[in-house]
Scaffold this motif. Structure first.
Motif, short mmCIF file in Angstrom:
data_model
loop_
_atom_site.label_atom_id
_atom_site.label_comp_id
_atom_site.label_asym_id
_atom_site.label_seq_id
_atom_site.Cartn_x
_atom_site.Cartn_y
_atom_site.Cartn_z
N SER A 17 0.76 -1.22 -0.04
CA SER A 17 -0.37 -0.47 -0.10
C SER A 17 0.96 1.39 -0.15
O SER A 17 2.20 1.14 1.18
CB SER A 17 -0.88 -0.29 1.46
OG SER A 17 -2.14 -1.04 1.37
N LEU A 20 1.59 7.00 3.49
CA LEU A 20 0.80 8.25 3.81
C LEU A 20 2.01 9.54 4.16
O LEU A 20 2.58 9.16 5.46
CB LEU A 20 -0.61 8.83 4.57
CG LEU A 20 -1.32 6.76 3.84
CD1 LEU A 20 -2.81 7.03 4.51
CD2 LEU A 20 -1.90 7.78 2.27
N GLY A 144 -0.76 2.91 7.35
CA GLY A 144 -1.99 3.40 7.77
C GLY A 144 -3.44 4.20 8.24
O GLY A 144 -4.34 4.07 8.02
N GLU A 203 -8.06 3.32 10.91
CA GLU A 203 -7.93 3.16 9.67
C GLU A 203 -8.22 3.94 8.74
O GLU A 203 -9.36 4.00 8.25
CB GLU A 203 -7.52 1.58 9.13
CG GLU A 203 -7.69 0.98 7.73
CD GLU A 203 -7.39 0.00 7.35
OE1 GLU A 203 -7.33 -1.06 5.98
OE2 GLU A 203 -8.19 -1.00 8.14
N GLN A 205 -7.63 6.39 4.69
CA GLN A 205 -7.47 6.01 3.25
C GLN A 205 -6.39 7.14 2.99
O GLN A 205 -7.21 8.06 3.00
CB GLN A 205 -8.67 5.85 2.62
CG GLN A 205 -9.55 4.67 3.36
CD GLN A 205 -10.26 4.09 2.25
OE1 GLN A 205 -11.19 4.59 1.72
NE2 GLN A 205 -11.31 3.42 2.61
N GLY A 206 -6.08 7.20 1.63
CA GLY A 206 -4.97 8.52 1.05
C GLY A 206 -6.46 8.30 -0.16
O GLY A 206 -7.74 8.15 0.30
N GLU A 211 -2.56 8.12 -5.71
CA GLU A 211 -2.06 6.47 -5.30
C GLU A 211 -2.18 5.58 -5.96
O GLU A 211 -0.89 4.28 -6.75
CB GLU A 211 -3.08 5.17 -4.42
CG GLU A 211 -2.78 6.12 -2.98
CD GLU A 211 -3.80 4.88 -2.15
OE1 GLU A 211 -4.73 3.88 -2.05
OE2 GLU A 211 -4.15 5.58 -0.75
#
Length: 305
Positions: A17, A20, A144, A203, A205-206, A211
Motif C-alpha cells: 500500500s 501516507l 495507514g 484505519e 484512506q489516502g 495512489e
C-alpha cells in the motif's frame, strides 16, 4: 492539515500500500477577551515529508485565570515538549548509519513515540502552573493507521466522504468537569495522567488518484481549539475522491458545532471553485478557518441551544 503524497515511491510494483504523509495547516482565532494573551489553547504540528507525521492540540483550563495564571502557558508548554520528542524521532531517522542500526533505532523510537508516551513525556517536562485537556494523533505511514490519544474533552473526528467514520468520546467526571493533566508541583489535588488517556487506532484512506500513480497517498486534516480555534489536516489535491479528513479539536469546536454542521461546512468549502482546485495547503487552511470561524460565532450566540 492534510495528508498529501510524499516523496515518489519506486516505480516497481511491489503490491504494498502507498505510504501516507501528513501536511499540516493551522488556524488560531482566540476569543476577543483572550486575544491579548494569545488565548488558552495551543497546537503542535510535526510533519514528516517521507511519510507519517503527528499533530496535537491542548486546551488550557480557564479557571487558572482566577489564580493569576495564564492558562495558555501550560498548554503551550505541553505542545512544545510534544513537538520536541517527535522531532527527535525524525532526526534519529535521518542520522547517517548502517542499515541495521537505522532499523533498530527506528523501531525503538516508533515504540517510544506513541501519542500516549509523548503525552506522558510532555507532562513530566512542562514545569509551569496550569492544567489542560489534550488530544494527539500520529500517522503510521506504512500501515495507514492513525493512532490517537486524548484526555478530557479535546478530541478527534475522522470524516470519510459525507459520513463521520470516527468520533472520540469526551472524558468527564461530570458536566463541565473534564479530565485534565497538570504539573503536580503546582496543584494540591490529584489530576489525571497519561495512563488515563483513551487510545484509539483508526484505519485511514489516502487519495485513490494519487495512489494509482504509485505515489504516497494523500489525506487532509484539521484541528480546532476551545477558545482559540485551530484546525489541522485534510486530502491531497487533484483527485476526484479526496482522502479522509481528520479533525483534532478542543471542546470549542465540538461543543458549538453539530456533526451535521461540520459535514455541511466541509462540503460547502471544498466545493468552492478556487478551493476545490487549490493545493493541499489551500484546502486545509480554508476548511480549518471556516470551521473555526463558525464555532467562534456560535459560541457567543445566547439563543443557540
Amino acid at each position: 492539515m492534510r495528508f498529501k503524497s510524499a516523496k515518489p515511491a519506486p516505480t516497481k510494483k511491489t503490491g504494498a500500500s502507498p505510504r501516507l504523509a501528513l501536511l499540516p495547516a493551522g488556524v488560531n482565532i482566540p476569543l476577543a477577551e483572550k486575544a491579548a494573551t494569545g488565548g488558552e489553547d495551543a497546537l503542535m504540528m510535526c510533519p514528516n515529508p517521507s511519510g507519517g507525521g503527528s499533530v496535537a492540540v491542548a486546551d488550557g483550563v480557564g479557571s487558572w485565570n482566577d489564580k493569576g495564571v495564564n492558562p495558555g502557558a501550560y498548554s503551550r508548554a505541553l505542545m512544545h515538549f510534544s513537538r520536541e520528542m517527535f522531532q527527535a524521532e525524525l532526526a534519529e531517522a535521518e542520522r547517517p548509519a548502517g542499515l541495521l542500526q537505522r532499523v533498530q533505532a527506528l523501531l525503538r523510537l516508533r515504540k517510544e513515540c506513541t501519542p500516549k508516551s509523548v503525552i506522558a513525556n510532555a507532562i513530566s517536562k512542562a514545569k509551569v502552573p496550569g492544567s489542560a485537556t489534550i488530544a494527539m494523533a500520529s500517522l503510521n505511514a506504512d500501515q495507514g493507521l492513525l493512532e490517537t490519544a486524548y484526555i478530557g474533552d479535546a478530541g478527534v473526528m475522522v470524516v470519510r466522504g459525507e459520513e463521520v467514520l470516527f468520533k472520540s468520546d469526551q472524558q468527564q467526571y461530570e458536566f463541565d468537569m473534564p479530565y485534565q493533566v497538570a504539573c503536580r508541583a503546582f496543584v494540591d489535588m490529584d489530576y489525571n495522567s497519561a495512563n488515563d488517556a483513551q487510545v484509539e487506532q483508526i484505519e485511514v484512506q489516502g487519495n485513490p488518484a494519487v495512489e494509482a500513480k504509485g505515489e504516497r497517498g494523500g489525506l487532509e486534516a484539521l484541528s480546532v481549539l476551545e477558545s482559540d480555534y485551530d484546525v489541522e489536516r485534510l486530502p491531497a489535491s487533484g483527485a476526484q475522491q479526496r482522502g479522509d479528513i481528520i479533525i483534532l479539536a478542543s471542546d470549542g469546536l465540538f461543543d458549538n458545532l453539530f456533526d451535521s454542521e461540520i459535514l455541511q461546512i466541509k462540503s460547502e468549502v471544498l466545493a468552492t471553485d478556487n478551493i476545490r482546485t487549490g493545493n493541499a495547503y489551500t484546502r486545509a487552511e480554508a476548511l480549518a478557518r471556516a470551521l473555526a470561524t463558525q464555532a467562534a460565532k456560535f459560541s457567543t450566540d445566547r439563543f443557540r441551544m
